[in-house]
Scaffold this motif. Structure first.
Motif: not given
Length: 107
Positions: A65-76, A89-96, A98-107
């Protein structure tokens, strides 16, 4: 009425539909199709019903799901759930992821 493809009944994916309803077991098929035909999926909106099923950080379905939501053609991306956070609280990580392009593996 708009043409709708439903993964539990309509067989192989094609670009002939306006709406796609995909069960989590077919997310891998959707990902490959979207990568193969990126122009057909421009400005895509993803609505994730029962999104609490994607709150496990390392599950295969969450990763796809994260890979799908991070495709460049996905806008919303919209998450919908009656129980978005069940325990940790860690259950929020997949949400972040998929919706925040700055929330990635480097964090």
């Amino acid at each position: 009425s708009p043409k709708c493809w439903v993964s539990t009944r309509d067989g192989a994916l094609s670009n002939d539909f306006r709406y796609y309803v995909v069960h989590y077991q077919r997310l891998g098929d959707l990902l490959e199709h979207m990568k193969t035909y990126p122009r057909e999926w421009e400005d895509t909106f993803i609505n994730i019903d029962e999104s609490h099923n994607f709150n496990e950080i390392n599950s295969q379905r969450s990763e796809i799901l994260v890979k799908i939501c991070n495709l460049p053609q996905v806008k919303n991306v919209l998450w919908a759930s009656g129980t978005p956070i069940k325990a940790m609280g860690s259950e929020c990580i997949p949400f972040f992821r998929t919706v925040d392009p700055y929330f990635d593996a480097s964090i």
